[in-house]
Design a protein around this motif. Structure first.
Motif, PDB file in Angstrom:
ATOM      1  N   PHE A 219       0.831  -1.206   0.000  1.00 43.91           N
ATOM      2  CA  PHE A 219       0.000   0.000   0.000  1.00 43.91           C
ATOM      3  C   PHE A 219       0.868   1.260   0.000  1.00 43.91           C
ATOM      4  CE2 PHE A 219      -1.764   3.548   2.391  1.00 43.91           C
ATOM      5  CZ  PHE A 219      -2.837   3.872   1.568  1.00 43.91           C
ATOM      6  N   ILE A 220       1.910   1.280   0.832  1.00 44.97           N
ATOM      7  CA  ILE A 220       2.769   2.473   0.894  1.00 44.97           C
ATOM      8  C   ILE A 220       3.435   2.705  -0.457  1.00 44.97           C
ATOM      9  CG2 ILE A 220       4.783   3.519   2.004  1.00 44.97           C
ATOM     10  CD1 ILE A 220       4.075   1.902   4.502  1.00 44.97           C
ATOM     11  N   THR A 221       3.854   1.635  -1.104  1.00 45.20           N
ATOM     12  CA  THR A 221       4.451   1.759  -2.438  1.00 45.20           C
ATOM     13  C   THR A 221       3.442   2.343  -3.419  1.00 45.20           C
ATOM     14  OG1 THR A 221       5.905  -0.136  -2.028  1.00 45.20           O
ATOM     15  CG2 THR A 221       5.565   0.507  -4.324  1.00 45.20           C
ATOM     16  N   ASP A 222       2.227   1.796  -3.402  1.00 45.40           N
ATOM     17  CA  ASP A 222       1.175   2.291  -4.298  1.00 45.40           C
ATOM     18  C   ASP A 222       0.870   3.764  -4.009  1.00 45.40           C
ATOM     19  OD1 ASP A 222       0.997  -0.190  -5.426  1.00 45.40           O
ATOM     20  OD2 ASP A 222      -0.794  -0.802  -4.311  1.00 45.40           O
ATOM     21  N   TYR A 223       0.855   4.108  -2.735  1.00 42.57           N
ATOM     22  CA  TYR A 223       0.554   5.493  -2.360  1.00 42.57           C
ATOM     23  C   TYR A 223       1.646   6.442  -2.851  1.00 42.57           C
ATOM     24  CZ  TYR A 223       0.049   9.676   0.510  1.00 42.57           C
ATOM     25  OH  TYR A 223      -0.060  10.980   0.931  1.00 42.57           O
ATOM     26  N   ASN A 224       2.892   6.076  -2.628  1.00 41.40           N
ATOM     27  CA  ASN A 224       3.996   6.960  -2.997  1.00 41.40           C
ATOM     28  C   ASN A 224       4.098   7.182  -4.504  1.00 41.40           C
ATOM     29  OD1 ASN A 224       4.894   7.524  -0.409  1.00 41.40           O
ATOM     30  ND2 ASN A 224       6.247   5.752  -0.324  1.00 41.40           N
ATOM     31  N   PHE A 225       3.670   6.175  -5.296  1.00 38.60           N
ATOM     32  CA  PHE A 225       3.789   6.294  -6.742  1.00 38.60           C
ATOM     33  C   PHE A 225       2.433   6.530  -7.431  1.00 38.60           C
ATOM     34  CE2 PHE A 225       7.591   3.916  -5.493  1.00 38.60           C
ATOM     35  CZ  PHE A 225       8.566   4.665  -6.125  1.00 38.60           C
ATOM     36  N   ALA A 226       1.406   6.815  -6.630  1.00 39.92           N
ATOM     37  CA  ALA A 226       0.067   7.013  -7.197  1.00 39.92           C
ATOM     38  C   ALA A 226      -0.018   8.325  -7.972  1.00 39.92           C
ATOM     39  CB  ALA A 226      -0.981   7.003  -6.090  1.00 39.92           C
ATOM     40  N   ARG A 227      -0.876   8.323  -8.975  1.00 41.89           N
ATOM     41  CA  ARG A 227      -1.140   9.546  -9.720  1.00 41.89           C
ATOM     42  C   ARG A 227      -1.952  10.481  -8.834  1.00 41.89           C
ATOM     43  NH1 ARG A 227      -3.254   7.330 -15.487  1.00 41.89           N
ATOM     44  NH2 ARG A 227      -3.157   9.548 -15.995  1.00 41.89           N
ATOM     45  N   ALA A 228      -1.871  11.758  -9.129  1.00 35.23           N
ATOM     46  CA  ALA A 228      -2.477  12.773  -8.270  1.00 35.23           C
ATOM     47  C   ALA A 228      -3.958  12.531  -8.023  1.00 35.23           C
ATOM     48  CB  ALA A 228      -2.271  14.157  -8.884  1.00 35.23           C
ATOM     49  N   GLU A 229      -4.703  12.109  -9.057  1.00 35.92           N
ATOM     50  CA  GLU A 229      -6.151  11.926  -8.913  1.00 35.92           C
ATOM     51  C   GLU A 229      -6.493  10.743  -8.017  1.00 35.92           C
ATOM     52  OE1 GLU A 229      -5.052  10.199 -13.043  1.00 35.92           O
ATOM     53  OE2 GLU A 229      -4.488  11.888 -11.754  1.00 35.92           O
ATOM     54  N   ASN A 230      -5.585   9.757  -7.907  1.00 36.94           N
ATOM     55  CA  ASN A 230      -5.823   8.605  -7.041  1.00 36.94           C
ATOM     56  C   ASN A 230      -5.258   8.810  -5.639  1.00 36.94           C
ATOM     57  OD1 ASN A 230      -6.976   7.204  -9.218  1.00 36.94           O
ATOM     58  ND2 ASN A 230      -4.985   6.446  -9.881  1.00 36.94           N
ATOM     59  N   LYS A 231      -4.265   9.661  -5.537  1.00 35.88           N
ATOM     60  CA  LYS A 231      -3.561   9.823  -4.261  1.00 35.88           C
ATOM     61  C   LYS A 231      -4.446  10.464  -3.203  1.00 35.88           C
ATOM     62  CE  LYS A 231       1.158  10.576  -2.854  1.00 35.88           C
ATOM     63  NZ  LYS A 231       2.512  10.767  -3.371  1.00 35.88           N
ATOM     64  N   LEU A 232      -5.360  11.337  -3.628  1.00 37.68           N
ATOM     65  CA  LEU A 232      -6.222  12.019  -2.674  1.00 37.68           C
ATOM     66  C   LEU A 232      -7.078  11.023  -1.905  1.00 37.68           C
ATOM     67  CD1 LEU A 232      -7.019  14.797  -1.636  1.00 37.68           C
ATOM     68  CD2 LEU A 232      -8.827  14.861  -3.361  1.00 37.68           C
ATOM     69  N   ASP A 233      -7.647  10.045  -2.616  1.00 37.28           N
ATOM     70  CA  ASP A 233      -8.462   9.029  -1.957  1.00 37.28           C
ATOM     71  C   ASP A 233      -7.623   8.148  -1.037  1.00 37.28           C
ATOM     72  OD1 ASP A 233     -10.985   9.640  -2.706  1.00 37.28           O
ATOM     73  OD2 ASP A 233     -11.120   8.212  -4.349  1.00 37.28           O
ATOM     74  N   MET A 234      -6.366   7.909  -1.399  1.00 33.15           N
ATOM     75  CA  MET A 234      -5.507   7.035  -0.612  1.00 33.15           C
ATOM     76  C   MET A 234      -4.915   7.743   0.602  1.00 33.15           C
ATOM     77  SD  MET A 234      -3.459   5.299  -3.812  1.00 33.15           S
ATOM     78  CE  MET A 234      -2.585   4.059  -2.863  1.00 33.15           C
ATOM     79  N   LYS A 235      -4.945   9.072   0.561  1.00 37.09           N
ATOM     80  CA  LYS A 235      -4.263   9.836   1.603  1.00 37.09           C
ATOM     81  C   LYS A 235      -4.867   9.615   2.987  1.00 37.09           C
ATOM     82  CE  LYS A 235      -2.393  14.400   2.703  1.00 37.09           C
ATOM     83  NZ  LYS A 235      -2.615  14.250   4.153  1.00 37.09           N
ATOM     84  N   MET A 236      -6.206   9.488   3.044  1.00 39.72           N
ATOM     85  CA  MET A 236      -6.826   9.298   4.348  1.00 39.72           C
ATOM     86  C   MET A 236      -6.359   7.998   4.988  1.00 39.72           C
ATOM     87  SD  MET A 236     -10.819   9.403   5.524  1.00 39.72           S
ATOM     88  CE  MET A 236     -10.966  11.147   5.190  1.00 39.72           C
ATOM     89  N   LYS A 237      -6.270   6.939   4.190  1.00 36.92           N
ATOM     90  CA  LYS A 237      -5.782   5.670   4.735  1.00 36.92           C
ATOM     91  C   LYS A 237      -4.325   5.809   5.163  1.00 36.92           C
ATOM     92  CE  LYS A 237      -4.993   0.787   3.757  1.00 36.92           C
ATOM     93  NZ  LYS A 237      -5.146  -0.341   2.816  1.00 36.92           N
ATOM     94  N   TYR A 238      -3.532   6.468   4.343  1.00 36.38           N
ATOM     95  CA  TYR A 238      -2.122   6.657   4.703  1.00 36.38           C
ATOM     96  C   TYR A 238      -2.001   7.451   6.008  1.00 36.38           C
ATOM     97  CZ  TYR A 238       2.797   7.906   4.383  1.00 36.38           C
ATOM     98  OH  TYR A 238       4.129   8.068   4.655  1.00 36.38           O
ATOM     99  N   ASP A 239      -2.790   8.508   6.125  1.00 33.50           N
ATOM    100  CA  ASP A 239      -2.767   9.314   7.349  1.00 33.50           C
ATOM    101  C   ASP A 239      -3.182   8.483   8.559  1.00 33.50           C
ATOM    102  OD1 ASP A 239      -1.922  11.493   5.934  1.00 33.50           O
ATOM    103  OD2 ASP A 239      -3.891  12.452   5.823  1.00 33.50           O
ATOM    104  N   MET A 240      -4.158   7.572   8.347  1.00 33.73           N
ATOM    105  CA  MET A 240      -4.590   6.719   9.446  1.00 33.73           C
ATOM    106  C   MET A 240      -3.480   5.760   9.870  1.00 33.73           C
ATOM    107  SD  MET A 240      -7.513   7.426  10.694  1.00 33.73           S
ATOM    108  CE  MET A 240      -7.653   5.930  11.650  1.00 33.73           C
ATOM    109  N   LEU A 241      -2.699   5.278   8.927  1.00 31.88           N
ATOM    110  CA  LEU A 241      -1.573   4.406   9.272  1.00 31.88           C
ATOM    111  C   LEU A 241      -0.584   5.141  10.168  1.00 31.88           C
ATOM    112  CD1 LEU A 241      -0.859   2.690   5.830  1.00 31.88           C
ATOM    113  CD2 LEU A 241      -1.847   1.607   7.859  1.00 31.88           C
TER     114      LEU A 241
END
Length: 324
Positions: A219-241
């Motif tokens: 997940f962290i790998t996917d988050y770090n390399f995610a495109r801008a439009e997908n990263k916003l949705d993933m950010k909340m989960k990353y912040d929760m981690l």
């Protein structure tokens, strides 16, 4: 659940509470018609106030008195018919944010909890913690005799660790050291302990996220390399981690070994130490393996910031299915 999913859940909660208020209002209007008249008079007062402001007339003191008298009459009518004085007021699941999920432009604790609960559910562990918890913790599963190489029998060892874990849950907010490192062979009870701690803290309304090490790193790998439009949705989960009360990293060492994965793992471990957030790691590796499997930074953080628990004994999974 991404941020839009959490927002949808909050919207459902608000709509539910509005429906409850509507049902109560109809009930009271049918039983006490005068209260319906009073609510109508409140609306007229609002119109008069708006008109007086436009016409530069100071009717505020008079209208305030009228409103207070109506409020008093309404309360008295409700109480005289057996209702609480606030029966018709809109109720909230979360009084802090009024079910909006936001306080001063920051995520409310209730919103964080919703996401954490969903993440826990998605991890596949939600059903398991209903079975693996302190209430169901069966010490008879552990061997009672002590081998020559053992300092205690597995049952004696686990009885001590179970009591220690229960104290950990009960005193969680007061503990100065909350990071734990459970290590030992496969099937000796490490995950059972982690699940019991997770259930105990979830029942006390702490936010807990459980992640198998390989999935966490992916997940962290996917988050770090995610495109801008997908990263916003993933950010909340990353912040929760980073910000949940407890992060459980299970099966450390099962992820693919690489410098970038090691860097991602260090990122999570180190950031949570800096933020004074609790992390529990379980692994089949021993302490020496950690030093060779990862770099010195991770080894140093675990050795210096975690309490180490060596769990030993027989593979309970084999014992359960074979009776051996």
């Amino acid at each position: 659940m991404n941020s839009s999913g959490v927002n949808a859940k909050l919207r459902e909660i608000r709509e539910k509470n509005l429906r409850i208020q509507d049902v109560r209002t109809k009930e009271v209007y049918d039983r006490i018609p005068r209260i319906k008249e009073i609510d109508g008079e409140f609306k007229l007062i609002g119109l008069k106030l708006a008109k007086s402001i436009l016409e530069s007339r100071n009717l505020i003191p008079q209208l305030k008195r009228e409103s207070e008298e109506l409020q008093k009459e309404k309360r008295e009518l409700l109480e005289s018919h057996g209702y609480p004085a606030d029966y018709l007021e809109l109720k909230y699941d979360c009084e802090i944010c009024k079910d909006t999920g936001s306080v001063n432009s920051r995520n409310c604790q209730c919103k964080k909890r919703l996401l954490a609960e969903k993440l826990y559910s998605m991890s596949g562990i939600e059903r398991i913690i209903e079975l693996e918890n302190f209430d169901n913790f069966d010490l008879k599963l552990f061997r009672s005799n002590r081998n020559e190489s053992e300092r205690a029998s597995p049952r004696e060892m686990m009885a001590i660790y179970k009591d220690d874990a229960m104290r950990y849950v009960e005193n969680f907010s007061k503990l100065k050291r909350r990071n734990r490192f459970y290590y030992g062979p496969v099937g000796t009870g490490k995950t059972y302990l982690c699940n019991s701690i997770a259930k105990g803290l979830l029942d006390r309304n702490y936010t807990v996220i459980y992640q198998i090490s390989s999935k966490l790193i992916n997940f962290i790998t996917d988050y770090n390399f995610a495109r801008a439009e997908n990263k916003l949705d993933m950010k909340m989960k990353y912040d929760m981690l980073l910000n949940c009360d407890l992060l459980i990293i299970d099966d450390l060492g099962t992820e693919v070994s690489s410098p970038i994965n090691t860097a991602h793992l260090f990122e999570i471990i180190n950031d949570r130490i800096i933020s004074d957030k609790a992390t529990i790691i379980s692994t089949n590796l021993n302490v020496k393996d950690i030093k060779t499997h990862y770099d010195d930074r991770i080894f140093s953080r675990i050795l210096g910031e975690y309490d180490l628990y060596n769990i030993f004994g027989d593979d309970l999974r084999i014992k359960k299915f074979t009776g051996i």
